[in-house]
Design an enzyme around this catalytic site. Structure first.
Site, short mmCIF file in Angstrom:
data_model
loop_
_atom_site.label_atom_id
_atom_site.label_comp_id
_atom_site.label_asym_id
_atom_site.label_seq_id
_atom_site.Cartn_x
_atom_site.Cartn_y
_atom_site.Cartn_z
N LYS A 286 0.98 -1.08 0.12
CA LYS A 286 0.05 0.07 -0.14
C LYS A 286 0.86 1.29 0.05
O LYS A 286 1.75 1.20 0.80
CB LYS A 286 -0.85 -0.05 1.27
CG LYS A 286 -1.92 1.09 1.52
CD LYS A 286 -2.85 0.69 2.53
CE LYS A 286 -3.91 1.44 2.80
NZ LYS A 286 -4.85 1.24 4.11
N SER B 80 -9.91 0.85 3.12
CA SER B 80 -9.17 1.78 2.32
C SER B 80 -7.79 0.95 1.76
O SER B 80 -7.48 1.44 0.50
CB SER B 80 -8.36 2.73 3.09
OG SER B 80 -7.45 2.32 4.15
N SER C 9 -9.45 -1.42 7.42
CA SER C 9 -9.28 -1.14 6.10
C SER C 9 -8.42 -2.32 5.27
O SER C 9 -8.26 -2.25 4.20
CB SER C 9 -7.91 -0.15 6.31
OG SER C 9 -8.98 1.15 6.01
N1 GLN Z 1 -12.61 2.99 7.01
C1 GLN Z 1 -12.26 3.46 8.09
C2 GLN Z 1 -11.81 4.88 8.08
O1 GLN Z 1 -12.33 5.41 7.11
C3 GLN Z 1 -11.08 2.61 8.45
C4 GLN Z 1 -9.80 3.12 7.80
C5 GLN Z 1 -8.66 2.24 8.02
O2 GLN Z 1 -8.61 1.20 8.52
N2 GLN Z 1 -7.30 2.86 7.71
O3 GLN Z 1 -11.31 5.52 8.88
#
Ligand code: GLN
Length: 487
Positions: free
Chosen positions: A77, A152, A176
């Protein structure tokens, strides 16, 4: 070759059946062909990868010891630093920032001879649940190109689901890696908070973040966890003592195990997803699992707590992007204040801005007691409730999300997007290990995952159940049509 697991590729390489240059060439060609359709990569390390592969071949010829990931195609990532390459976090504000050092996980992969093919798309600064908030490109779900891949770590899930590499690394602050894994029909593992070093991961929520692997099978996840689940001096929250060491399910759980299910918390689950979850519980019973009910209704507050504690940490961490130290500096700026204001104005997308505002608000004097401090208290209650649950069971089973992947543009309301993580954020708030396993497809073909969590530091035990589940079932072997294309 791409139909082999990471471990199989590694073994074939070690035994001299295939060369690293062959591996690199094969996967590069696949990436060039398939990524045009799915858009998982932000950067492909085209020049370096063949050179690295030939170096690795030379090492094998010299009969030097080969690492545990020798020959394995990997991608990461774009919030994980790799020396000499851009780290953008899919944000305009970091465009042009070249990392001067390797994250600890990257150093470990290199030490174990893994081949890093490139950087993967994500929601900007890892904020989001669909991967739609990237400032640069759209990543599509290989099962149906009109659907989001989840976020994400969307690119990290898609690169696996379409067999462009064998293992990827994502980051998980509130779900994420688990959510996109579920939407794309693959496996993913988030260890205990502190299990994997955060050194070199661009910080989002420092008390929540964990890097974790995504792959088709738990065996491949386990191999990566052995490499990166080690103590690191550069991360003060890194777990000291024993490193991640695989556990044999047949020995450890020969007398069975207990699975806690918070049934009353599953009410929001869509019917078809519920059927998949129930079938998962049946499989666990076949493996010797005894099911008990646990009370985790406190998790109804998990999203609220996460978006207070989270945004407080996000806004603090994002204050370092000032137009001076990293990446973008606004050309409109005439004064020092302009540099700060315009660089942040031009550089950040809507979601980071929304969270900076929210985080600054919950931390501001006068509101700190009402929001931030209160959220910290509720976080402690969540930790206690997990401890209660784990006094009754070895593992907790949960869905990953209320349903499968949704079409681009469908979730417009940010609050609704936040609710996608209802089942995943609890593990981050409590710091417990959690993994997402593919568990079948909805009637329309969309894959859906299930989740299993364990006590803190029981990472290897958790992984052992995932492996046993995958020996019993074949959900993790399903591939979208796109992955079957190409040579
Ligand atoms: N979807 C969650 C957020 O928007 C988790 C994001 C993540 O785990 N980086 O913060």
């Amino acid at each position: 070759m791409h139909t082999l697991s990471a471990i199989e590729i590694h073994e074939k390489f070690v035994q001299g059946e295939i060369s690293a240059v062959e591996i690199a060439t094969h996967f590069l060609m696949r990436i060039q062909k398939i990524d045009q359709q799915v858009g998982a990569f932000l950067e492909i390390f085209e020049k370096d990868i063949l050179y690295q592969a030939s170096e690795l071949d030379a090492k094998r010829v010299r009969k030097e010891p080969l690492g545990a990931l020798a020959g394995v195609p990997i991608a990461v990532k774009d919030n994980i630093n790799v020396t000499g390459y851009e780290t953008t976090c899919a944000s305009k504000i970091l465009k042009g920032y070249i990392s001067p050092y390797d994250a600890t996980v990257i150093r470990r992969i290199k030490e174990e001879d893994g081949l890093i093919f490139g950087k993967l798309n994500m929601d900007e600064f890892a904020m989001g649940s669909s991967c739609e908030y990237s400032a640069f490109k759209q990543t599509k779900n290989p099962w149906d190109l009109s659907l989001v891949p989840g976020g994400s770590s969307g690119g990290a899930a898609v690169a696996i689901a379409s067999d462009m590499v064998s293992i990827t690394l994502g980051s998980d602050t509130g779900g994420s890696i688990r959510l996109p894994a579920s939407f794309c029909g693959i496996s993913a593992f988030k260890g205990t908070y502190g299990r994997v070093s955060r050194n070199g991961l661009v910080a989002l929520g420092s008390s929540l973040d964990q890097i974790g692997p995504l792959a088709h099978s738990c065996e491949d996840l386990e191999r990566m966890m052995e490499v990166i689940g080690v103590h690191c001096e550069k991360d003060s929250t890194s777990i000291s003592g024993a490193n991640f060491t695989p556990v044999k399910f047949e020995e450890r759980y020969k007398n069975g195990f207990t699975v806690g299910v918070p049934w009353q918390f599953l009410e929001g689950l869509q019917e078809d997803s519920r059927a998949i979850f129930d079938r998962f519980i049946d499989h666990l019973k076949t493996l010797g699992g005894k099911v008990v009910e646990v009370d985790l209704s406190i998790l109804n507050y998990a999203i609220a707590v996460y978006y207070i504690i989270g945004t407080a940490e996000f806004s603090t961490n994002l204050s370092r992007y000032d137009g001076i130290r990293y990446g973008l500096r606004s050309e409109r700026a005439a004064t020092l204040d302009d540099v700060y204001d315009f660089s942040r104005e031009d550089g950040f997308g809507d979601e980071p801005k929304r969270r900076i505002l929210l985080g600054t608000f919950v931390l501001s004097s006068g509101y700190q007691e009402a929001y931030f401090k209160k959220a910290q208290k509720v976080r402690q209650i969540i930790i206690n409730k997990f401890a209660d649950a784990f006094s009754k069971c070895d593992f907790v089973a949960l869905p990953v999300s209320t349903g499968g992947a949704f079409p681009f543009g469908q979730v417009k309301d940010p609050l609704q997007m936040y609710l996608e993580d209802i089942y995943t954020v609890g593990a981050n708030l409590a710091g417990v290990p959690a993994m997402s396993l593919p568990a079948g497809n909805l009637p329309d073909g969309r894959p859906v995952g299930v989740q299993l969590m364990a006590r803190q530091r029981q990472d290897a035990e958790l992984m052992s159940v995932g492996k046993a589940f995958q020996k019993l079932t074949s959900y993790h072997t399903a591939r979208p049509k796109i992955a079957r294309e190409g040579t």
